[in-house]
Design a protein around this motif. Structure first.
Motif, PDB file in Angstrom:
ATOM      1  N   ILE A  69       0.864  -1.183   0.000  1.00 25.73           N
ATOM      2  CA  ILE A  69       0.000   0.000   0.000  1.00 25.73           C
ATOM      3  C   ILE A  69       0.904   1.237   0.000  1.00 25.73           C
ATOM      4  CG2 ILE A  69      -1.868  -1.158   1.247  1.00 25.73           C
ATOM      5  CD1 ILE A  69      -0.985   0.579   3.729  1.00 25.73           C
ATOM      6  N   PHE A  70       0.324   2.392  -0.209  1.00 26.54           N
ATOM      7  CA  PHE A  70       1.091   3.638  -0.110  1.00 26.54           C
ATOM      8  C   PHE A  70       0.603   4.418   1.090  1.00 26.54           C
ATOM      9  CE2 PHE A  70       2.208   2.323  -4.272  1.00 26.54           C
ATOM     10  CZ  PHE A  70       3.525   2.730  -4.381  1.00 26.54           C
ATOM     11  N   PHE A  71       1.556   4.853   1.893  1.00 26.86           N
ATOM     12  CA  PHE A  71       1.217   5.619   3.089  1.00 26.86           C
ATOM     13  C   PHE A  71       2.161   6.816   3.119  1.00 26.86           C
ATOM     14  CE2 PHE A  71       1.591   6.696   7.590  1.00 26.86           C
ATOM     15  CZ  PHE A  71       0.281   6.655   8.022  1.00 26.86           C
ATOM     16  N   GLU A  72       1.593   7.999   3.160  1.00 28.74           N
ATOM     17  CA  GLU A  72       2.386   9.245   3.110  1.00 28.74           C
ATOM     18  C   GLU A  72       3.428   9.179   1.992  1.00 28.74           C
ATOM     19  OE1 GLU A  72       3.859   9.795   7.112  1.00 28.74           O
ATOM     20  OE2 GLU A  72       1.880  10.406   7.837  1.00 28.74           O
ATOM     21  N   GLY A  73       2.988   8.690   0.847  1.00 25.92           N
ATOM     22  CA  GLY A  73       3.858   8.647  -0.330  1.00 25.92           C
ATOM     23  C   GLY A  73       4.894   7.539  -0.314  1.00 25.92           C
ATOM     24  N   GLN A  74       4.875   6.705   0.716  1.00 25.90           N
ATOM     25  CA  GLN A  74       5.877   5.626   0.770  1.00 25.90           C
ATOM     26  C   GLN A  74       5.213   4.268   0.588  1.00 25.90           C
ATOM     27  OE1 GLN A  74       8.907   5.844   3.896  1.00 25.90           O
ATOM     28  NE2 GLN A  74       8.140   7.866   4.403  1.00 25.90           N
ATOM     29  N   ARG A  75       6.020   3.366   0.050  1.00 26.81           N
ATOM     30  CA  ARG A  75       5.546   2.004  -0.165  1.00 26.81           C
ATOM     31  C   ARG A  75       5.602   1.252   1.170  1.00 26.81           C
ATOM     32  NH1 ARG A  75       5.622  -0.619  -5.248  1.00 26.81           N
ATOM     33  NH2 ARG A  75       6.735   1.101  -6.212  1.00 26.81           N
ATOM     34  N   VAL A  76       4.479   0.657   1.550  1.00 27.24           N
ATOM     35  CA  VAL A  76       4.419  -0.082   2.821  1.00 27.24           C
ATOM     36  C   VAL A  76       3.952  -1.503   2.528  1.00 27.24           C
ATOM     37  CG1 VAL A  76       3.148  -0.259   5.020  1.00 27.24           C
ATOM     38  CG2 VAL A  76       3.992   1.972   4.251  1.00 27.24           C
ATOM     39  N   HIS A  77       4.658  -2.468   3.065  1.00 28.30           N
ATOM     40  CA  HIS A  77       4.290  -3.863   2.826  1.00 28.30           C
ATOM     41  C   HIS A  77       3.493  -4.407   4.012  1.00 28.30           C
ATOM     42  CE1 HIS A  77       6.604  -3.956  -0.817  1.00 28.30           C
ATOM     43  NE2 HIS A  77       7.523  -3.267  -0.166  1.00 28.30           N
ATOM     44  N   VAL A  78       2.520  -5.238   3.653  1.00 33.90           N
ATOM     45  CA  VAL A  78       1.573  -5.739   4.648  1.00 33.90           C
ATOM     46  C   VAL A  78       1.498  -7.260   4.542  1.00 33.90           C
ATOM     47  CG1 VAL A  78      -0.782  -5.477   5.546  1.00 33.90           C
ATOM     48  CG2 VAL A  78       0.202  -3.652   4.131  1.00 33.90           C
ATOM     49  N   LEU A  79       1.649  -7.912   5.682  1.00 32.67           N
ATOM     50  CA  LEU A  79       1.563  -9.376   5.704  1.00 32.67           C
ATOM     51  C   LEU A  79       0.209  -9.753   6.292  1.00 32.67           C
ATOM     52  CD1 LEU A  79       3.634 -11.827   5.317  1.00 32.67           C
ATOM     53  CD2 LEU A  79       3.737 -11.811   7.788  1.00 32.67           C
ATOM     54  N   VAL A  80      -0.640 -10.359   5.469  1.00 34.74           N
ATOM     55  CA  VAL A  80      -1.990 -10.712   5.929  1.00 34.74           C
ATOM     56  C   VAL A  80      -2.006 -12.192   6.298  1.00 34.74           C
ATOM     57  CG1 VAL A  80      -4.449 -10.725   5.332  1.00 34.74           C
ATOM     58  CG2 VAL A  80      -2.947  -8.968   4.374  1.00 34.74           C
ATOM     59  N   SER A  81      -2.499 -12.476   7.504  1.00 33.04           N
ATOM     60  CA  SER A  81      -2.540 -13.878   7.935  1.00 33.04           C
ATOM     61  C   SER A  81      -3.852 -14.168   8.660  1.00 33.04           C
ATOM     62  CB  SER A  81      -1.350 -14.179   8.838  1.00 33.04           C
ATOM     63  OG  SER A  81      -1.377 -13.312   9.940  1.00 33.04           O
ATOM     64  N   GLU A  82      -3.952 -15.408   9.084  1.00 34.50           N
ATOM     65  CA  GLU A  82      -5.127 -15.869   9.833  1.00 34.50           C
ATOM     66  C   GLU A  82      -5.289 -15.035  11.108  1.00 34.50           C
ATOM     67  OE1 GLU A  82      -6.039 -20.016  12.325  1.00 34.50           O
ATOM     68  OE2 GLU A  82      -4.144 -19.706  11.314  1.00 34.50           O
ATOM     69  N   TYR A  83      -6.535 -14.698  11.434  1.00 33.82           N
ATOM     70  CA  TYR A  83      -6.796 -14.024  12.704  1.00 33.82           C
ATOM     71  C   TYR A  83      -7.146 -15.089  13.736  1.00 33.82           C
ATOM     72  CZ  TYR A  83      -9.224 -11.487  16.344  1.00 33.82           C
ATOM     73  OH  TYR A  83      -9.614 -11.015  17.569  1.00 33.82           O
ATOM     74  N   VAL A  84      -6.488 -15.049  14.872  1.00 32.52           N
ATOM     75  CA  VAL A  84      -6.732 -16.056  15.903  1.00 32.52           C
ATOM     76  C   VAL A  84      -7.540 -15.434  17.036  1.00 32.52           C
ATOM     77  CG1 VAL A  84      -5.672 -17.687  17.506  1.00 32.52           C
ATOM     78  CG2 VAL A  84      -4.497 -17.094  15.383  1.00 32.52           C
ATOM     79  N   GLU A  85      -8.693 -16.026  17.275  1.00 30.55           N
ATOM     80  CA  GLU A  85      -9.508 -15.541  18.386  1.00 30.55           C
ATOM     81  C   GLU A  85      -9.071 -16.260  19.639  1.00 30.55           C
ATOM     82  OE1 GLU A  85     -14.106 -14.688  18.411  1.00 30.55           O
ATOM     83  OE2 GLU A  85     -13.435 -15.577  16.512  1.00 30.55           O
ATOM     84  N   GLY A  86      -8.781 -15.543  20.673  1.00 31.70           N
ATOM     85  CA  GLY A  86      -8.369 -16.192  21.909  1.00 31.70           C
ATOM     86  C   GLY A  86      -7.774 -15.188  22.864  1.00 31.70           C
ATOM     87  N   GLU A  87      -7.011 -15.701  23.816  1.00 28.57           N
ATOM     88  CA  GLU A  87      -6.447 -14.846  24.857  1.00 28.57           C
ATOM     89  C   GLU A  87      -4.939 -15.025  24.875  1.00 28.57           C
ATOM     90  OE1 GLU A  87      -7.781 -15.983  28.790  1.00 28.57           O
ATOM     91  OE2 GLU A  87      -7.376 -13.965  29.568  1.00 28.57           O
ATOM     92  N   LEU A  88      -4.224 -13.926  25.036  1.00 31.09           N
ATOM     93  CA  LEU A  88      -2.762 -14.035  25.110  1.00 31.09           C
ATOM     94  C   LEU A  88      -2.376 -14.828  26.355  1.00 31.09           C
ATOM     95  CD1 LEU A  88      -1.152 -10.557  24.332  1.00 31.09           C
ATOM     96  CD2 LEU A  88      -0.980 -12.672  23.013  1.00 31.09           C
ATOM     97  N   LEU A  89      -1.326 -15.633  26.229  1.00 27.54           N
ATOM     98  CA  LEU A  89      -0.877 -16.439  27.373  1.00 27.54           C
ATOM     99  C   LEU A  89      -0.567 -15.548  28.576  1.00 27.54           C
ATOM    100  CD1 LEU A  89      -0.013 -19.155  28.609  1.00 27.54           C
ATOM    101  CD2 LEU A  89       2.250 -18.793  27.607  1.00 27.54           C
ATOM    102  N   SER A  90       0.062 -14.402  28.328  1.00 31.02           N
ATOM    103  CA  SER A  90       0.407 -13.501  29.442  1.00 31.02           C
ATOM    104  C   SER A  90      -0.844 -13.092  30.223  1.00 31.02           C
ATOM    105  CB  SER A  90       1.128 -12.260  28.917  1.00 31.02           C
ATOM    106  OG  SER A  90       0.335 -11.643  27.936  1.00 31.02           O
ATOM    107  N   ARG A  91      -1.941 -12.791  29.488  1.00 28.80           N
ATOM    108  CA  ARG A  91      -3.175 -12.368  30.164  1.00 28.80           C
ATOM    109  C   ARG A  91      -3.817 -13.535  30.897  1.00 28.80           C
ATOM    110  NH1 ARG A  91      -5.790  -9.566  25.470  1.00 28.80           N
ATOM    111  NH2 ARG A  91      -3.923  -8.376  25.026  1.00 28.80           N
ATOM    112  N   PHE A  92      -3.780 -14.701  30.260  1.00 26.69           N
ATOM    113  CA  PHE A  92      -4.367 -15.897  30.862  1.00 26.69           C
ATOM    114  C   PHE A  92      -3.690 -16.189  32.213  1.00 26.69           C
ATOM    115  CE2 PHE A  92      -4.182 -20.538  31.469  1.00 26.69           C
ATOM    116  CZ  PHE A  92      -5.536 -20.855  31.470  1.00 26.69           C
ATOM    117  N   ILE A  93      -2.363 -16.130  32.213  1.00 25.87           N
ATOM    118  CA  ILE A  93      -1.622 -16.423  33.449  1.00 25.87           C
ATOM    119  C   ILE A  93      -1.914 -15.347  34.500  1.00 25.87           C
ATOM    120  CG2 ILE A  93       0.687 -16.623  34.486  1.00 25.87           C
ATOM    121  CD1 ILE A  93       1.565 -18.037  31.882  1.00 25.87           C
ATOM    122  N   ALA A  94      -1.973 -14.102  34.064  1.00 19.62           N
ATOM    123  CA  ALA A  94      -2.193 -12.991  35.010  1.00 19.62           C
ATOM    124  C   ALA A  94      -3.531 -13.109  35.736  1.00 19.62           C
ATOM    125  CB  ALA A  94      -2.102 -11.666  34.267  1.00 19.62           C
ATOM    126  N   ARG A  95      -4.527 -13.786  35.135  1.00 20.27           N
ATOM    127  CA  ARG A  95      -5.821 -13.865  35.832  1.00 20.27           C
ATOM    128  C   ARG A  95      -6.014 -15.185  36.600  1.00 20.27           C
ATOM    129  NH1 ARG A  95      -9.657 -16.746  33.061  1.00 20.27           N
ATOM    130  NH2 ARG A  95      -9.205 -17.163  30.871  1.00 20.27           N
TER     131      ARG A  95
END
Ligand SMILES: Nc1ncnc2c1ncn2[C@@H]1O[C@H](COP(=O)(O)OP(=O)(O)O)[C@@H](O)[C@H]1O
Ligand SMILES: [Mg+2]
Length: 245
Positions: free
Chosen positions: A92-118
């Motif tokens: 894509i172009f952002f402020e006149g510069q070329r920006v690369h984007v890596l699109v991947s699977e979205y994972v629904e869930g909870e981060l391990l750090s948050r899980f442990i913290a609770r």
């Protein structure tokens, strides 16, 4: 040679929800900001499917080397179920510069750090910790088997999709430290043990753990850990055959 004016460094994108990117995605929300770029949830306009996308800061991704590297690595490891699935590489172009984007699977869930913290006492029981370590080791075993490594294993790069008798985990993010040398694989091994050690209470609770746990953590001494486990598969095998006294 004519001098080219260097472009201004992009330090942040801060896309507003609702923005269209690459002509086919809508920004849903910001998931995280890191050293390499920003990660967002996107909705694919044609299908309504949610995706995750990392927008790389151009100065962290010269000639799209980093994003292309991750795309190829995720593709090579596409049969490793613990890793997110790669979808597409966009420009894509952002402020006149070329920006690369890596699109991947979205994972629904909870981060391990948050899980442990609770959890009570902000830590897992020893048996929960062993289940966590076993799931991680079994997942990463496939990556090491293909002579690859993750390179950035810690509790903010692990998403828990489901937790029951055992864990259902996905790893997001990776880091490229160069070719898959034994040292890079050893770093994954050490980080796996460290995740286990931290998950069950870290240094504060280490003295009270049973000898079976100490035989795995080796006081978090790298040389002792690596003498015992050379790759993630060794940890998995050890856990499956260990005996509790
Ligand atoms: N595919 C994904 N699905 C769901 N959440 C994600 C995904 N990728 C990243 N995230 C979230 O965004 C955060 C930052 O993404 P990450 O890829 O780890 O980039 P970095 O650590 O370089 O900022 C993660 O800690 C996680 O919370
Ligand atoms: Mg990360």
């Amino acid at each position: 040679m004519p001098k080219t004016t260097p472009s201004r460094r992009i330090k942040q994108f801060r896309f507003t929800p609702g923005t269209t990117v690459a002509g086919k995605y809508t920004i849903v929300s910001l998931l995280g900001t890191g050293w390499e770029g920003e990660v967002y949830t996107l909705r694919e306009q044609g299908t309504g499917i949610l995706r995750a996308a990392k927008f790389f800061f151009p100065h962290r991704n010269r000639r799209s080397r980093t994003s292309t590297f991750y795309a190829k690595k995720l593709h090579k490891l596409r049969h490793c179920p613990i890793l997110i699935q790669y979808h597409t590489h966009e420009t894509i172009f952002f402020e006149g510069q070329r920006v690369h984007v890596l699109v991947s699977e979205y994972v629904e869930g909870e981060l391990l750090s948050r899980f442990i913290a609770r959890q009570p006492g902000q830590r897992l029981s020893v048996f929960q910790g062993l289940h966590l370590l076993h799931t991680l080791a079994a997942g990463i075993e496939g990556i090491h088997y293909l002579h690859e490594y993750h390179g950035d294993l810690h509790d903010e790069n692990i998403i828990i999709r489901r937790y029951g008798l055992s864990f259902d985990l996905k790893l997001v993010d990776m880091f490229h430290w160069g070719s898959a040398s034994p040292e890079n694989i050893h770093e994954d091994v050490f980080n796996l043990i460290r995740i286990f050690y931290d998950s069950i209470g870290g240094a504060k609770h280490y003295p009270e753990h049973p000898p079976e746990v100490k035989a795995i953590c080796c006081g978090l001494k790298r040389s002792l850990i690596l003498k015992k486990f050379r790759n993630a598969g060794h940890i998995r095998q050890y856990l499956e055959t260990m005996q509790w006294h």
